[in-house]
Design an enzyme around this catalytic site. Sequence first.
Site: not given
Length: 1059
Positions: A12, A364, A506, A759
């Site tokens: 303080c 593609d 892909k 995936d």
Amino acid sequence: MDQRNGQVCQICGDDVGRNPDGEPFVACNECAFPICRDCYEYERREGTQNCPQCKTRFKRFKGCARVPGDEEEDGVDDLENEFNWSDKHDSQYLAESMLHAHMSYGRGADLDGVPQPFHPIPNVPLLTNGQMVDDIPPDQHALVPSFVGGGGKRIHPLPYADPNLPVQPRSMDPSKDLAAYGYGSVAWKERMESWKQKQERMHQTRNDGGGDDGDDADLPLMDEARQPLSRKIPLPSSQINPYRMIIIIRLVVLCFFFHYRVMHPVPDAFALWLISVICEIWFAMSWILDQFPKWFPIERETYLDRLSLRFDKEGHPSQLAPVDFFVSTVDPLKEPPLVTANTVLSILSVDYPVDKVSCYVSDDGAAMLTFEALSETSEFAKKWVPFCKRYSLEPRAPEWYFQQKIDYLKDKVAPNFVRERRAMKREYEEFKVRINALVAKAQKVPEEGWTMQDGTPWPGNNVRDHPGMIQVFLGQSGGHDVEGNELPRLVYVSREKRPGYNHHKKAGAMNALVRVSAVLTNAPYLLNLDCDHYINNSKAIKEAMCFMMDPLLGKKVCYVQFPQRFDGIDRHDRYANRNVVFFDINMKGLDGIQGPIYVGTGCVFRRQALYGYDAPKTKKPPSRTCNCWPKWCICCCCFGNRKTKKKTKTSKPKFEKIKKLFKKKENQAPAYALGEIDEAAPGAENEKASIVNQQKLEKKFGQSSVFVASTLLENGGTLKSASPASLLKEAIHVISCGYEDKTGWGKDIGWIYGSVTEDILTGFKMHCHGWRSIYCIPKRAAFKGSAPLNLSDRFHQVLRWALGSIEILFSNHCPLWYGYGGGLKFLERFSYINSIVYPWTSIPLLAYCTLPAICLLTGKFITPELNNVASLWFMSLFICIFATSILEMRWSGVGIDDWWRNEQFWVIGGVSSHLFAVFQGLLKVIAGVDTSFTVTSKGGDDEEFSELYTFKWTTLLIPPTTLLLLNFIGVVAGISNAINNGYESWGPLFGKLFFAFWVIVHLYPFLKGLVGRQNRTPTIVIVWSILLASIFSLLWVRIDPFLAKDDGPLLEECGLDCN
């Protein structure tokens, strides 16, 4: 001790004071850290009860109240103050003192009440939020090393700086908290003043009557910019605990159920009993594989305001990480160019710094239609992008924005908005007309092929034999909108294709985009989208960055997966196109383990994770040793530590090894060839070693020094020394069809080859490397796509997914045997095993759906007559099944309609697409017969849902139609048989009818599609189904199917001559 008379409290700022004996007050007997009596009492009552410097627990002094944890002191009689806390100071003053303590402990104290000059140490590093800073004035430095002063015989070292004593800086570990060294935070004075002002305002508001809630809202908080960017929200225990309990109960009931089924065969229908038991055991195993990965479901919450405060402050250059967007398309007739154009427009107008966004479109099919449509899109983007950002539109795909049936004037206050919106809608309609004209022109291909505007033939006239093509439409060199603002980069890419090469569909196209983007922009993060998935929430990328750029969590995250949401589906969703159960139940469960699986679109990747590197491993704190142990025990411990160190050394992440081999700075030019090194020059050996290691990297990543150099830049960035022309030439090189030969592409790097569902393989490999993924569900859906237009397309889509799972099952990357000893968690492996074995459920499912008709036609059943105990187990199992589903819907928020549609299509897809996938997969593995998948349509007619329930000819329609007819025949035969046999035949009939109606109800959407509209079902499907059902029924029909089965009394020869 007299030296402490003028000490000030380091919390303080007041004088430390004296104790009742007149001596200076000492709160901590271990380090004598200067704290006044009030701060000491507050720290014991409300704080950690420990010394801020040495972390030793404060002892209770006479006159202080007792707190939990205080030891019983003998000889201390202080009943007056032991349980009474004096309220000498206001609570806000104490809170201010506590904040001051955390901000400033460790600083030098002011001796004798006079501030002493501060001597900064330039060699001590300053840390702010984990980064080195050097722009803080010397008078604000708060890093002062503690030391033991000389002179005077003192037990406790001085915790403050004495300018008369030499100061030696201490070495610091930046990974540790500064509090461990006794240091405070940087620039605490400014923060302290701002905090005081904030507290004064809050105190004034409370005095005015505005803050009587009584909670801790006015207590000091951490700096907003340093708080976590996201948080994990576990489900309430009232929802998840009953769910887990019912799962355990269901498991126990299953054990008793199978015990009864196995121990009570049916002698007169043994074959039916055996088939049913085998099917039920398989269903139970499938349920276990599907259920237990949902044991720890969680939800997550992001804080975009904190992300902006930390990385994107107004008036400062944005520090958000760059992102490369990937959009893939193949056939412009199946995937309309207008759909792709809307996806690209939503990317270019995303709410993200334009200089950090790059969009790569992979064609593609090498179609000139796609190329020209993209050229038109880049021109329209110059008008659309500023319009979206000016008025903060959502969504930013024009087709779907103008189709919204909402009040578009809501929250719009600009007077020019209506006029500009009308003008923009007219511009978009003209843009659609130009795109439609290109589509109409492309319907008839000229005999000599397409030619470009300059008269040269289009390089992609031969789809199977054409060179690589790259065209930059927008970019930093000249892509500006109508207002002169810079636009994101837009790049058209068509990889080279030659006969005799396997281009891997892909997955190969995505790997080509990874290499092209690494050469041209090399953003550290990638986002891949299908051409029909537009950005529905412009802040979705920032949502992902809250996880990727989090300093604690982000380093281990390989990708952030968003759920798939769809447009163009009616409210009934008859064929479960939304797949809500998977995205809102299964994926939330996986997020609590190691993260969701990759679903092929709507996913933000970390580029380094795609390069096959291991996830960074958390450093464990060093183990502590005790001097009281015998020497032989310490030697054993040291020997064990040597073994573990040796193991950890061998399992060091690959990326760390490569970084040590290549200590390159960012934007450094690639290394030279071996022939260019002068062996006599100093350092030639090190340079040769560097070149050899670079050759190893080129063997792994391919023969491109520019790309190999980009893989070493963990935070992205390109080679500034290279010209744009040379980078484009290098980009053409990395998309050549022979670039991946004898490299790690498709095996350990990028999208993994070996399945049409690349995936699942790609996400599985990352999780095996120790990475974790994140599932992010924003309040507004991040991306939206187009669902298949009709049942035939839906069947082909599910067939492709199931065929990919069969291919993974017979590959080297099968989760049943691959990845052990890596970073894949046990329950996460369960989910991957379930994702590859679920097509095999079609065989027992087909048999189980056929059993009701057989039972009705033969009069037999799969179970004997049930007693009371058996009925109890059957009823308990049904109750547990329903209870599990209800509790699952409760914690996930999935509606009962979506859950029931998912159950129905599980049966419909199981007896059609999954069954064909099993046979096609076996043909491919055993006989080498390859199957090609069909791209599902991504556009519709003007009439809403006009093609949604259209039936087109496909062999996938025959099995469910046959099952329907067969069960209907069985129901008719069973009821007729019961009518002829009398009252006693109705009791056993109810179980068989329930069994048959279970099949019919699950196939009801298919039945409604068959008979709901006229001329919708191909005649050949009906003919084949009736033929198969009739043949199968006749195999079980006897000569007297509808007569009573009473054979009369048994006659025997009695031996008497009646004549």
